[in-house]
Design a protein around this motif. Structure first.
Motif, PDB file in Angstrom:
ATOM      1  N   MET A 232       1.880  22.357  -6.790  1.00  0.00           N
ATOM      2  CA  MET A 232       2.365  21.035  -7.100  1.00  0.00           C
ATOM      3  C   MET A 232       2.564  20.258  -5.800  1.00  0.00           C
ATOM      4  SD  MET A 232       5.745  20.203  -9.186  1.00  0.00           S
ATOM      5  CE  MET A 232       5.776  18.918 -10.311  1.00  0.00           C
ATOM      6  N   GLN A 233       2.189  19.017  -5.860  1.00  0.00           N
ATOM      7  CA  GLN A 233       2.237  18.185  -4.657  1.00  0.00           C
ATOM      8  C   GLN A 233       3.493  17.327  -4.669  1.00  0.00           C
ATOM      9  OE1 GLN A 233      -0.944  15.378  -4.460  1.00  0.00           O
ATOM     10  NE2 GLN A 233      -1.017  15.472  -2.248  1.00  0.00           N
ATOM     11  N   ASN A 234       4.211  17.364  -3.556  1.00  0.00           N
ATOM     12  CA  ASN A 234       5.400  16.520  -3.428  1.00  0.00           C
ATOM     13  C   ASN A 234       4.991  15.141  -2.960  1.00  0.00           C
ATOM     14  OD1 ASN A 234       7.101  18.564  -4.173  1.00  0.00           O
ATOM     15  ND2 ASN A 234       7.498  19.212  -2.074  1.00  0.00           N
ATOM     16  N   ARG A 235       5.429  14.130  -3.684  1.00  0.00           N
ATOM     17  CA  ARG A 235       5.130  12.758  -3.290  1.00  0.00           C
ATOM     18  C   ARG A 235       6.316  12.198  -2.518  1.00  0.00           C
ATOM     19  NH1 ARG A 235       1.392  10.039  -7.801  1.00  0.00           N
ATOM     20  NH2 ARG A 235       0.090  11.866  -8.054  1.00  0.00           N
ATOM     21  N   PRO A 236       6.016  11.429  -1.482  1.00  0.00           N
ATOM     22  CA  PRO A 236       7.116  10.857  -0.695  1.00  0.00           C
ATOM     23  C   PRO A 236       7.906   9.845  -1.523  1.00  0.00           C
ATOM     24  CG  PRO A 236       4.980  10.221   0.222  1.00  0.00           C
ATOM     25  CD  PRO A 236       4.719  11.092  -0.952  1.00  0.00           C
ATOM     26  N   ASP A 237       9.149   9.758  -1.184  1.00  0.00           N
ATOM     27  CA  ASP A 237      10.044   8.803  -1.828  1.00  0.00           C
ATOM     28  C   ASP A 237       9.597   7.382  -1.460  1.00  0.00           C
ATOM     29  OD1 ASP A 237      12.281   7.781  -3.150  1.00  0.00           O
ATOM     30  OD2 ASP A 237      13.518   7.886  -1.335  1.00  0.00           O
ATOM     31  N   PRO A 238       9.617   6.435  -2.411  1.00  0.00           N
ATOM     32  CA  PRO A 238       9.237   5.047  -2.076  1.00  0.00           C
ATOM     33  C   PRO A 238      10.074   4.452  -0.940  1.00  0.00           C
ATOM     34  CG  PRO A 238       9.358   5.316  -4.454  1.00  0.00           C
ATOM     35  CD  PRO A 238       9.864   6.594  -3.833  1.00  0.00           C
ATOM     36  N   ALA A 239      11.334   4.837  -0.847  1.00  0.00           N
ATOM     37  CA  ALA A 239      12.172   4.344   0.256  1.00  0.00           C
ATOM     38  C   ALA A 239      11.656   4.861   1.592  1.00  0.00           C
ATOM     39  CB  ALA A 239      13.625   4.763   0.043  1.00  0.00           C
ATOM     40  N   ASP A 240      11.186   6.106   1.614  1.00  0.00           N
ATOM     41  CA  ASP A 240      10.620   6.651   2.849  1.00  0.00           C
ATOM     42  C   ASP A 240       9.334   5.928   3.243  1.00  0.00           C
ATOM     43  OD1 ASP A 240      12.637   8.495   3.199  1.00  0.00           O
ATOM     44  OD2 ASP A 240      11.552  10.121   2.183  1.00  0.00           O
ATOM     45  N   LEU A 241       8.526   5.581   2.252  1.00  0.00           N
ATOM     46  CA  LEU A 241       7.302   4.835   2.547  1.00  0.00           C
ATOM     47  C   LEU A 241       7.625   3.452   3.099  1.00  0.00           C
ATOM     48  CD1 LEU A 241       5.106   5.758  -0.561  1.00  0.00           C
ATOM     49  CD2 LEU A 241       4.890   6.594   1.783  1.00  0.00           C
ATOM     50  N   GLN A 242       8.619   2.800   2.525  1.00  0.00           N
ATOM     51  CA  GLN A 242       9.032   1.479   3.025  1.00  0.00           C
ATOM     52  C   GLN A 242       9.572   1.586   4.444  1.00  0.00           C
ATOM     53  OE1 GLN A 242       8.592  -1.496   1.887  1.00  0.00           O
ATOM     54  NE2 GLN A 242       9.771  -2.510   3.476  1.00  0.00           N
ATOM     55  N   ARG A 243      10.356   2.618   4.696  1.00  0.00           N
ATOM     56  CA  ARG A 243      10.904   2.837   6.039  1.00  0.00           C
ATOM     57  C   ARG A 243       9.782   3.099   7.032  1.00  0.00           C
ATOM     58  NH1 ARG A 243      14.113   6.850   4.824  1.00  0.00           N
ATOM     59  NH2 ARG A 243      15.662   5.458   3.956  1.00  0.00           N
ATOM     60  N   ALA A 244       8.778   3.862   6.619  1.00  0.00           N
ATOM     61  CA  ALA A 244       7.643   4.134   7.503  1.00  0.00           C
ATOM     62  C   ALA A 244       6.882   2.855   7.832  1.00  0.00           C
ATOM     63  CB  ALA A 244       6.710   5.147   6.853  1.00  0.00           C
ATOM     64  N   ARG A 245       6.738   1.957   6.856  1.00  0.00           N
ATOM     65  CA  ARG A 245       6.083   0.675   7.115  1.00  0.00           C
ATOM     66  C   ARG A 245       6.882  -0.152   8.117  1.00  0.00           C
ATOM     67  NH1 ARG A 245       6.117   0.200   1.580  1.00  0.00           N
ATOM     68  NH2 ARG A 245       4.359   1.275   0.674  1.00  0.00           N
ATOM     69  N   GLN A 246       8.208  -0.138   7.966  1.00  0.00           N
ATOM     70  CA  GLN A 246       9.058  -0.889   8.891  1.00  0.00           C
ATOM     71  C   GLN A 246       8.954  -0.326  10.305  1.00  0.00           C
ATOM     72  OE1 GLN A 246      12.863  -0.567   6.866  1.00  0.00           O
ATOM     73  NE2 GLN A 246      12.819  -2.764   6.423  1.00  0.00           N
ATOM     74  N   VAL A 247       8.962   0.984  10.419  1.00  0.00           N
ATOM     75  CA  VAL A 247       8.861   1.618  11.735  1.00  0.00           C
ATOM     76  C   VAL A 247       7.521   1.280  12.374  1.00  0.00           C
ATOM     77  CG1 VAL A 247       8.698   3.844  12.913  1.00  0.00           C
ATOM     78  CG2 VAL A 247      10.487   3.465  11.206  1.00  0.00           C
TER      79      VAL A 247
END
Length: 74
Positions: A1-16
């Motif tokens: 099973m594949q773990n998907r990143p949390d949407p908040a983590d994706l948003q934070r990565a975009r900001q970084v």
């Protein structure tokens, strides 16, 4: 099973990523302006304008980085 990143983590990565691009772009723009200003003999007020623009970029990046840090803690 594949773990998907949390949407908040994706948003934070975009900001970084955006902060990194702004920091690098601001530094390159500022250094280029200093070199061109010296070669073209621009007036001091124009050189200070580039300095103020660079400071604005760095302050923006600092504020966003602080927001990312605060969001990470919460």
């Amino acid at each position: 099973m594949q773990n998907r990143p949390d949407p908040a983590d994706l948003q934070r990565a975009r900001q970084v990523r955006l902060v990194a691009i702004v920091l690098a772009g601001t530094m390159l723009m500022w250094m280029g302006a200093q070199v061109l200003g010296g070669q073209l003999g621009l007036e001091t007020r124009y050189v200070f304008l580039f300095d103020l623009l660079a400071i604005a970029g760095f302050v923006w990046a600092l504020v966003v980085t602080f927001q990312i840090w605060r969001g990470r803690r919460g």
